[in-house]
Enzyme design. Structure first.
Site, mmCIF file in Angstrom:
data_model
loop_
_atom_site.group_PDB
_atom_site.id
_atom_site.type_symbol
_atom_site.label_atom_id
_atom_site.label_comp_id
_atom_site.label_asym_id
_atom_site.label_seq_id
_atom_site.Cartn_x
_atom_site.Cartn_y
_atom_site.Cartn_z
ATOM 1 N N VAL A 31 0.646 34.755 83.326
ATOM 2 C CA VAL A 31 1.526 33.619 83.045
ATOM 3 C C VAL A 31 2.276 33.844 81.741
ATOM 4 O O VAL A 31 3.471 33.554 81.634
ATOM 5 C CB VAL A 31 0.732 32.300 83.001
ATOM 6 C CG1 VAL A 31 1.663 31.128 82.713
ATOM 7 C CG2 VAL A 31 0.003 32.072 84.315
ATOM 8 N N ASP A 32 1.602 34.372 80.734
ATOM 9 C CA ASP A 32 2.275 34.699 79.481
ATOM 10 C C ASP A 32 3.367 35.738 79.701
ATOM 11 O O ASP A 32 4.458 35.653 79.124
ATOM 12 C CB ASP A 32 1.261 35.232 78.463
ATOM 13 C CG ASP A 32 0.557 34.123 77.700
ATOM 14 O OD1 ASP A 32 1.160 33.061 77.505
ATOM 15 O OD2 ASP A 32 -0.597 34.322 77.298
ATOM 16 N N VAL A 33 3.069 36.742 80.502
ATOM 17 C CA VAL A 33 4.059 37.791 80.775
ATOM 18 C C VAL A 33 5.289 37.203 81.459
ATOM 19 O O VAL A 33 6.434 37.459 81.064
ATOM 20 C CB VAL A 33 3.437 38.902 81.638
ATOM 21 C CG1 VAL A 33 4.503 39.904 82.079
ATOM 22 C CG2 VAL A 33 2.327 39.623 80.872
ATOM 23 N N GLY B 36 7.268 35.101 79.021
ATOM 24 C CA GLY B 36 8.028 35.924 78.089
ATOM 25 C C GLY B 36 9.302 36.471 78.712
ATOM 26 O O GLY B 36 10.357 36.518 78.063
#
Length: 371
Positions: A171-173, A176
């Site tokens: 999810v962070d990827v 970003g």
């Protein structure tokens, strides 16, 4: 190809830490932007302490995954002298990126409204967990939490097993990457109009957008996805199979590929498997038939035969095997970047290929400055 990079006239002041924000700014730094990372004195980015594993110098590898091509300054935003230095940096910036809790930057006098009043051309990117307003503003934005609340864990894992997270902070990827797209769109708008704007992304919304077919299954057909192990809800055969030795992945996406699969493995015609919809309906019977057929040879032999017949098939690599496979294909997945101390950081290559202004690897992830 020119000596200039695509974004080499861009200055970014990066207040973000951990993964989503640093990934966004590293993507832009790889494409030429000057990124100045603002870190807490003595502590730095949270991921500077996240280990093992560590590199040969004893430094955590997590931090180094998303912080190359950046410089770093250690400043305490609550200290007047350091705050003044921060404002000097922001005064020459094209872009500001931050992922503090909503309201923190406003209290420090570094919120979007305050900075945009002084510099209307500024592009200001805020990354939150669950949005900057309403009840979501107070919720902590950790990837695992968002995978749970955002539905991803409910469709990941074995059918009768517990919900599972993805093996990386996906999810962070995704967030970003959405952030970097938003920043570039805002910069394009500024080129046309001279005006900057605020870019906002939140982890939950990015995950819901990334659910793609699982999301549209719910929004358009009220169909709620469930865990299916390695199987696909809409395609068959599209999963992992045991063989005479080792495991085989089949990713059959159309009837031609299925016909070729049947020829290679010796599976006879069966009306239950005539179309993809029929194969999905009878997926259990299809799986049993394929397991019986695939038991006669090892996975590596099946891969060779199926690939020759243009049937998507492969074995399950570990991470080392995945890099070796990419290397064998000539993709050059690893780049080497020299550090100031003479050592070399081996890092994953930026996957964006640009014929005239390719990604460049100028500097290794910075050590934390004294401060």
């Amino acid at each position: 190809m020119t000596d200039a990079a695509a974004l080499d006239d861009l200055v970014i002041v990066d207040f973000s830490r951990v993964l989503a924000g640093p990934l966004a700014t590293m993507v832009l730094a790889d494409l030429g932007a000057e990124v100045i990372k603002v870190e807490r004195p003595g502590v730095g980015d949270d991921t500077r302490a996240w280990g093992p594993p560590f590199d040969e110098r004893g430094q955590p590898t997590y931090f180094q995954s998303v912080n190359r091509n950046k410089s770093s300054v250690a400043l305490d935003l609550a200290v007047p002298d350091d705050a003044a230095r921060v404002r000097e940096l922001v005064a020459r910036a094209d872009v500001v990126v931050e992922n503090f809790r909503p309201g923190v930057m406003d209290k420090l006098g570094l919120g979007y409204e305050a900075l945009a009043a002084q510099r209307p051309e500024l592009v200001y990117c805020s990354i939150t967990g669950f949005g900057s307003g309403g009840a979501g503003a107070a919720l902590p934005g950790y990837d695992l939490l968002v995978q749970a609340l955002g539905g991803l864990m409910s469709i990941t894992g074995e059918r009768d097993g517990e919900p599972q997270k993805v093996g990386v902070a996906l999810v962070d990827v995704i967030t970003g990457l959405f952030a970097s797209v938003g920043i570039l769109a805002a910069l394009r708008h500024r080129e046309r109009t001279g005006s900057g704007q605020r870019v906002e992304v939140d982890l939950l919304s990015c995950l819901l957008a990334a659910l793609v077919n699982q999301g549209s299954a719910y929004t358009l057909a009220d169909a709620v996805g469930r865990r299916m192990g390695n199987a696909h809800p809409s395609i068959a055969p599209y999963e992992l199979y045991p063989t005479g030795s080792g495991e085989l992945v089949l990713a059959v996406g159309n009837d031609r590929q299925f016909g070729a699969l049947c020829e290679v493995v010796g599976l006879g015609a069966d009306p239950r498997f005539a179309t993809n919809a029929a194969r999905v309906e009878h997926r259990d019977a299809l799986r049993e038939a394929l397991i019986a057929a695939l038991a006669t040879r090892p996975a590596t032999e099946w891969v060779d035969a199926l690939t020759a017949a243009r049937v998507p098939a492969g074995v399950v690599n570990d991470v080392a095997g995945a890099f070796a496979f990419a290397e064998a294909l000539g993709l050059g997945p690893v780049v080497e970047v020299a550090r100031e101390d003479g050592t070399v950081a081996r890092l994953t290559r930026n996957p964006i290929g640009l014929s005239a202004t390719p990604a460049r690897y100028r500097t290794a992830p910075p050590d934390l400055p004294a401060g």
